[in-house]
Design a protein around this motif. Structure first.
Motif, mmCIF file in Angstrom:
data_model
loop_
_atom_site.group_PDB
_atom_site.id
_atom_site.type_symbol
_atom_site.label_atom_id
_atom_site.label_comp_id
_atom_site.label_asym_id
_atom_site.label_seq_id
_atom_site.Cartn_x
_atom_site.Cartn_y
_atom_site.Cartn_z
ATOM 1 N N GLU A 159 0.815 -1.189 0.000
ATOM 2 C CA GLU A 159 0.000 0.000 0.000
ATOM 3 C C GLU A 159 0.862 1.257 0.000
ATOM 4 N N GLU A 160 0.306 2.332 -0.558
ATOM 5 C CA GLU A 160 0.985 3.613 -0.481
ATOM 6 C C GLU A 160 0.974 4.091 0.970
ATOM 7 N N PRO A 161 2.104 4.567 1.485
ATOM 8 C CA PRO A 161 2.122 5.058 2.865
ATOM 9 C C PRO A 161 1.299 6.336 3.004
ATOM 10 N N LYS A 201 7.077 10.710 -4.440
ATOM 11 C CA LYS A 201 6.918 9.273 -4.237
ATOM 12 C C LYS A 201 5.423 8.980 -4.103
ATOM 13 N N PRO A 202 5.020 7.740 -4.422
ATOM 14 C CA PRO A 202 3.586 7.419 -4.278
ATOM 15 C C PRO A 202 3.185 7.382 -2.804
ATOM 16 N N VAL A 203 2.517 8.439 -2.359
ATOM 17 C CA VAL A 203 2.064 8.516 -0.973
ATOM 18 C C VAL A 203 0.646 9.080 -0.942
ATOM 19 N N ARG A 204 -0.028 8.853 0.169
ATOM 20 C CA ARG A 204 -1.298 9.496 0.453
ATOM 21 C C ARG A 204 -1.000 10.620 1.426
ATOM 22 N N PHE A 205 -1.197 11.860 0.996
ATOM 23 C CA PHE A 205 -0.774 13.011 1.789
ATOM 24 C C PHE A 205 -1.977 13.643 2.476
ATOM 25 N N LEU A 206 -1.901 13.783 3.808
ATOM 26 C CA LEU A 206 -2.949 14.421 4.597
ATOM 27 C C LEU A 206 -2.392 15.712 5.204
ATOM 28 N N ARG A 207 -3.264 16.722 5.352
ATOM 29 C CA ARG A 207 -2.847 18.022 5.875
ATOM 30 C C ARG A 207 -3.636 18.355 7.137
#
Length: 386
Positions: free
Chosen positions: A7-9, A31-37
């Motif tokens: 999975e994407e981190p 990089k393939p990531v899931r970015f939260l703000r």
């Protein structure tokens, strides 16, 4: 089990300045990531509980709740306590602030302007560590569940037999052949439970370096025949043929007989578990020349091969087979579950004798376990002696 490694981190960045969040997102999106703000400490706590990110990038200087207080609350909550946190700061570069963050238990500390490569390397490392720890926790949980099952099942069987026989005694009834069979079943349950406990104790001793082998010259054939006799009733009840072939004039080997017997019991129990009714388990014993890295030479050895016509092992899982607590995917088809300790114990015992163990298998057709024991171990430095 869910494969989280594919999975994407998920990365949660916390900063009260939108430009800083935009920069972090730009860097991390390389990089393939899931970015939260999150723009505040309170929003960070909420997202951390809801999304369980792999890493939190946490700014220190924020209004209302600074990074240090946010971190304390993350660690105080069981749902977020194990999420790795890297502190980010532009103004608090002094040694006291860095020391305070690390003493609180932070997993890293970076100062702005952020070096993109350093940030990516740090995040990748923390993601790997967190997922390895999660896998370890799942493995431990699975092991404990199997351990409870494996200990509870035979105990329930033994208790049922005792209760039944006590009732017979109270009623003055005579014991018949069927009742003797119940005693045999209780005895088998006891044997299984003792075997499990011995495996756990032996593993802990090997890992602590406290396993001392009591070696003496001994013939291998009686040890194997004894293991087969002990399991003969089980094999007969399941209609599995058990065959033994010994090469003529086998020499004695310098071994710990009880431990080598334990290897045989574990291998035979493993074959029994994964072989269907009407199948066959064969034991072939002979001699070979096995190369020893310790002696840097080919050493005359006893070679034992246990082959079954069972469900087989997927090729990609063979390299993992001797890991502690490892359960192969085909174990789901077996009625008897195991702890994944038996083969690990086999490897430790065989290698402590200076030998080796390996396996080959075809899925749905057979599995073949082969181990060697040097005939004369005087020139071999074993694992237990190092």
């Amino acid at each position: 089990m869910k494969d989280t490694t594919a999975e994407e981190p998920t990365i949660l960045a916390v900063d009260d300045t939108e430009d800083n969040l935009d920069l972090l997102e730009f860097v991390m999106k390389r990089k393939p990531v899931r970015f939260l703000r999150a723009s505040s400490g309170r929003q960070c706590l909420l997202l951390a509980r809801e999304k369980n990110p792999d890493v939190i990038l946490l700014d220190i200087q924020m209004p209302e709740m600074d990074g240090f207080e946010t971190f304390r609350q993350l660690r105080a909550n069981a749902m977020t306590a194990k999420i790795p946190v890297v502190f980010l700061t532009a103004t608090r570069k002094d040694a006291d602030s860095i020391q305070k963050g690390l003493e609180l238990g932070a997993d890293g500390y970076l100062t702005k302007p952020i070096d993109p490569e350093e940030l990516l390397v740090r995040v990748r490392m923390l993601v790997r560590i967190k997922r390895a720890e999660m896998e370890l926790e799942r493995t431990k949980a699975d092991f404990m569940a199997m351990l409870v099952h494996d200990l509870r099942s035979p105990l329930n069987g033994i208790r049922s037999v005792i209760d039944f026989l006590r009732e017979m005694r109270d009623q003055g009834r005579e014991m018949k052949a069927d009742h003797l069979n119940l005693l045999d079943a209780a005895s088998e349950s006891t044997r299984r439970m003792l075997g499990l406990i011995n495996n756990i104790l032996d593993l802990s001793k090997f890992e602590a370096g406290n396993m001392a082998l009591e070696k003496a010259p001994a013939a291998i054939q009686p040890l194997i025949e004894s293991a087969c006799r002990e399991l003969a009733v089980q094999f007969k009840q399941k209609d599995i043929q058990l065959a033994m072939t010994f090469a003529p004039n086998l020499p004695d080997a310098v071994i710990d007989g009880s431990k080598v017997g334990q290897v045989m019991m574990n291998l035979l129990s493993n074959s029994f578990k994964f072989t269907a009714s009407g199948g066959k388990v064969s034991i072939d014993v002979g001699q070979c020349l096995e190369f020893s890295t310790a002696a840097n030479a080919a050493i005359p050895s006893i070679e034992v091969t246990v082959t079954d016509t069972g469900v087989g092992i997927p090729k990609e899982e063979i390299p993992l087979l001797f890991e502690r607590y490892r359960q192969i995917s085909t174990s789901k088809t077996a009625k008897q579950k195991g702890t994944g300790l038996g083969l690990s114990i086999c490897k430790l015992i065989v290698e402590a004798h200076g030998g080796s163990i390996r396996v080959e298998s075809e899925l749905g057709q057979y599995s073949k376990f082969k181990f060697t024991i040097p005939i004369d171990t005087s020139s071999v430095t074993t694992a237990s002696q190092q």
